[in-house]
Design a protein around this motif. Structure first.
Motif, PDB file in Angstrom:
ATOM      1  N   LYS A 146      35.166  11.145  65.957  1.00 53.62           N
ATOM      2  CA  LYS A 146      34.980  11.332  64.566  1.00 53.62           C
ATOM      3  C   LYS A 146      33.991  10.335  64.251  1.00 53.62           C
ATOM      4  CE  LYS A 146      36.812  11.344  59.944  1.00 53.62           C
ATOM      5  NZ  LYS A 146      38.223  11.278  59.048  1.00 53.62           N
ATOM      6  N   TYR A 147      34.036   9.105  64.575  1.00 47.56           N
ATOM      7  CA  TYR A 147      32.994   7.990  63.927  1.00 47.56           C
ATOM      8  C   TYR A 147      31.882   7.540  64.856  1.00 47.56           C
ATOM      9  CZ  TYR A 147      36.730   7.367  60.421  1.00 47.56           C
ATOM     10  OH  TYR A 147      37.651   7.346  59.460  1.00 47.56           O
ATOM     11  N   GLU A 194      28.489   9.250  67.240  1.00 43.90           N
ATOM     12  CA  GLU A 194      27.869  10.404  67.840  1.00 43.90           C
ATOM     13  C   GLU A 194      27.714  10.406  69.485  1.00 43.90           C
ATOM     14  OE1 GLU A 194      24.040   8.468  68.865  1.00 43.90           O
ATOM     15  OE2 GLU A 194      24.506  10.695  69.004  1.00 43.90           O
ATOM     16  N   VAL A 195      27.747  11.605  69.978  1.00 43.37           N
ATOM     17  CA  VAL A 195      27.746  11.879  71.409  1.00 43.37           C
ATOM     18  C   VAL A 195      26.743  10.945  72.025  1.00 43.37           C
ATOM     19  CG1 VAL A 195      29.059  13.941  71.267  1.00 43.37           C
ATOM     20  CG2 VAL A 195      26.521  13.968  71.510  1.00 43.37           C
ATOM     21  N   GLN A 214      25.982   7.910  71.571  1.00 40.84           N
ATOM     22  CA  GLN A 214      26.146   6.594  71.671  1.00 40.84           C
ATOM     23  C   GLN A 214      27.431   6.610  72.505  1.00 40.84           C
ATOM     24  OE1 GLN A 214      27.252   4.393  68.349  1.00 40.84           O
ATOM     25  NE2 GLN A 214      25.088   4.473  67.411  1.00 40.84           N
ATOM     26  N   GLY A 226      25.241  14.346  75.533  1.00 42.58           N
ATOM     27  CA  GLY A 226      26.623  14.742  75.254  1.00 42.58           C
ATOM     28  C   GLY A 226      27.276  15.216  76.638  1.00 42.58           C
ATOM     29  N   THR A 243      29.834  12.703  77.728  1.00 45.28           N
ATOM     30  CA  THR A 243      31.066  12.606  76.755  1.00 45.28           C
ATOM     31  C   THR A 243      32.090  13.887  76.714  1.00 45.28           C
ATOM     32  OG1 THR A 243      29.825  11.460  75.164  1.00 45.28           O
ATOM     33  CG2 THR A 243      31.615  12.642  74.184  1.00 45.28           C
ATOM     34  N   GLU A 288      31.266  13.495  63.670  1.00 39.76           N
ATOM     35  CA  GLU A 288      30.231  13.552  64.464  1.00 39.76           C
ATOM     36  C   GLU A 288      30.377  14.611  65.780  1.00 39.76           C
ATOM     37  OE1 GLU A 288      27.581  11.746  64.054  1.00 39.76           O
ATOM     38  OE2 GLU A 288      27.952  10.680  62.329  1.00 39.76           O
ATOM     39  N   PHE A 289      31.635  14.921  65.884  1.00 39.22           N
ATOM     40  CA  PHE A 289      31.947  15.708  66.929  1.00 39.22           C
ATOM     41  C   PHE A 289      31.816  17.378  66.369  1.00 39.22           C
ATOM     42  CE2 PHE A 289      34.161  17.628  70.638  1.00 39.22           C
ATOM     43  CZ  PHE A 289      33.502  16.826  71.779  1.00 39.22           C
ATOM     44  N   SER A 290      30.837  17.953  66.880  1.00 40.66           N
ATOM     45  CA  SER A 290      30.538  19.379  66.319  1.00 40.66           C
ATOM     46  C   SER A 290      31.423  20.377  66.920  1.00 40.66           C
ATOM     47  CB  SER A 290      29.015  19.723  66.433  1.00 40.66           C
ATOM     48  OG  SER A 290      28.838  19.740  67.882  1.00 40.66           O
ATOM     49  N   SER A 312      30.052  20.986  70.458  1.00 40.93           N
ATOM     50  CA  SER A 312      30.440  20.021  71.371  1.00 40.93           C
ATOM     51  C   SER A 312      32.015  20.146  71.772  1.00 40.93           C
ATOM     52  CB  SER A 312      30.496  18.570  70.832  1.00 40.93           C
ATOM     53  OG  SER A 312      29.023  18.290  70.607  1.00 40.93           O
TER      54      SER A 312
END
Length: 514
Positions: free
Chosen positions: A31-32, A34-35, A37, A260, A263, A341-343, A346
């Motif tokens: 959630k916090y 982005e892929v 990172q 991504g 992840t 942040e997880f769409s 993704s």
């Protein structure tokens, strides 16, 4: 068998607590952060995690537990404590050297494992920083596993199984409350790994103190117990960690794919690890001390009976878990991770690899149960040779598939290698007459396959009925959670009914003697 079942249940329950917290951890991180990172963080974390399987849960545990149980059964109290002190001292000394080297050469390591980051110096620099922070985790978690081995020998399974929860708690707190204090925010996760490792080590010390088994480090490579443990351990370094080596390779290759990919593979692998940890690791951890004791007493009939009981239980539960993962991959990924942040894109990508990894969950569970059959006999060469072959299989398939199929190709390579590993372990155990495989086991497996086919059809129909007016992406978060819970419950009920219809009953399964 009743004691084994009770111990397995306690271990599984505590492991489930830890895995549930791990699931919460993944939800918070997805959630916090982005892929882009998390790709870097998971790459940095993968290196100490792979070494952890070498020196902690894998090679070391499989070598140390049989030697410790043998000494506990036949040696004096002073000799047993001497073994513990010397193994602790030598292991700690070796790990300290490895940790110092890892921290010193973190830049070179991240450049190899994350070679796909080479075109972005900022990503490489961030990876180096995070690896330098997380690398000491290998020292902390390996000593934690050493303590756990002692506790398991005294039938203390709950605390070691719960210990990993502390790392999850540290990561959750870091993500929720400390991410904004770091630049970039993902550095908070790296420091949480370091703090979590310290907490995991410290929590077991009071119990060891009460057992009067708290080690005093003594470094001597000449101690006979040390020689025995490390003689057994060295061949198993690769044998017990083939899966992690394959994942490390997948991480390296995925770093060269679209952002991504690392992840997506990580999250799908994490969901697979849930049943593997609860079922396979629980049964394997509990039967290893018993198998080692039976081998020492030359009770070959009970040795085979214990293995037979474990493998049948693993087949029934493992196959059901694998079918559930495959059929519910997309609903699980969307429900659990698709927020912040997880769409949804993704979530779909992660679900694609989870469907492939899901098949492999069954093989991984079987491997965790079969491997103790070798280690209890202090036979480390056979599983090592098998693992080396399986690593080669994974490498060849990964290189052939990852450009054409992306991260899904990497998942497929790992799954095939896992099935090859499980099959070869079973064949070689059978040849050694360590298992009593016959036509009854073959019939048993066929019945389990039929039951899983019934469950798969039931889940497919139920999922289609629930989403007849739209898709999972159109549902609210509460609807997703409710529908997924209903599907899981329905899947479990349909599986139990299917097992009953093919005349497999849990009560009789638990009471099997061979």
């Amino acid at each position: 068998m009743n004691r084994l079942l009770k111990s397995s249940g306690v271990f599984a329950l505590m492991t489930m607590v830890s895995r549930v917290l791990g699931l919460v951890r993944d939800i918070v991180i997805a959630k916090y952060f982005e892929v882009g990172q998390t790709d870097i963080f998971f790459t940095a974390l993968r290196i100490p995690n792979t070494l952890r399987r070498f020196f902690a849960e894998g090679a070391f545990a499989n070598a140390f537990v049989p030697v410790l149980n043998h000494s506990k059964a036949q040696d004096s109290d002073d000799e047993l404590q001497s073994l513990i002190n010397h193994v602790f001292g030598v292991l700690g000394f070796a790990l300290l050297i490895i940790t110092l080297l890892g921290v010193t050469f973190s830049g070179a390591l991240i450049a190899v494992i994350g070679f796909g980051f080479a075109d972005d110096p900022n990503r490489l620099a961030l990876g180096e920083t995070m690896l330098r922070i997380t690398f000491p985790y290998i020292l902390l978690i390996s000593l934690t596993a050493f303590f756990a081995g002692i506790l398991n020998a005294y039938h203390k399974f709950a605390l070691p199984a719960f210990t990993p929860a502390l790392l999850n708690i540290a990561l959750i707190i870091a993500a929720l409350y400390f991410r904004e204090r770091f630049n970039p925010p993902v550095l908070a996760l790296a420091w949480a790994v370091f703090v979590g490792g310290i907490l995991q080590l410290l929590i077991q010390i009071p119990t060891l103190w009460r057992l009067k088994r708290l080690p005093v480090p003594k470094v001597s490579f000449r101690h006979p117990g040390v020689k025995k443990v490390f003689t057994l351990m060295l061949p198993t370094l690769l044998g017990s960690s083939a899966g992690q080596i394959n994942i490390l390779l997948n991480t390296a290759l995925a770093s060269s794919l679209v952002s991504g990919s690392i992840t997506w593979l990580y999250y799908s692998d994490r969901l697979v690890e849930l049943p593997v940890g609860i079922i396979g690791v629980a049964i394997g951890t509990v039967i290893l001390p018993r198998l080692a004791t039976l081998k020492s007493s030359t009770d070959s009939l009970q040795f085979a009976s214990t293995l037979q009981w474990a493998i049948r239980l693993a087949i029934v539960i493992g196959a059901g878990a694998a079918t559930g993962l495959v059929m519910l991959a997309l609903p699980m990924m969307i429900t659990i991770l698709a927020r912040g942040e997880f769409s949804l894109y993704s979530a779909q990508m992660a679900a694609n690899s989870l469907q492939v990894f899901g098949f492999g969950a069954f093989a991984l569970i079987v491997v965790k149960v079969l491997a103790p059959g070798f280690y209890a006999q202090q036979n480390t060469k056979t599983p090592t040779k098998i693992a080396l072959f399986c690593i080669a299989v994974n490498i060849v398939l990964a290189l052939l598939l990852y450009r054409r199929m992306g991260h899904v190709g990497l998942a497929l390579a790992s799954t095939v290698a896992s099935f090859v590993n499980a099959g070869l372990l079973f064949v070689f155990l059978q040849r050694a007459s360590a298992m009593l495989a016959d036509k009854n086991l073959a019939i048993f497996v066929m019945k389990v396959l039929v039951a899983n086919a019934i469950m798969a059809i039931a889940l497919y129909g139920a999922n289609a009925w629930l989403t007849a007016d739209g898709s999972w992406g159109d549902l609210s978060q509460w609807q997703r959670a409710g529908y997924l819970a209903a599907l899981i419950f329905f899947g479990m009920i349909s599986y139990l009914v299917a097992l009953f219809c093919v005349r497999i009953e849990f009560k009789k399964l638990i009471q099997l003697k061979g």
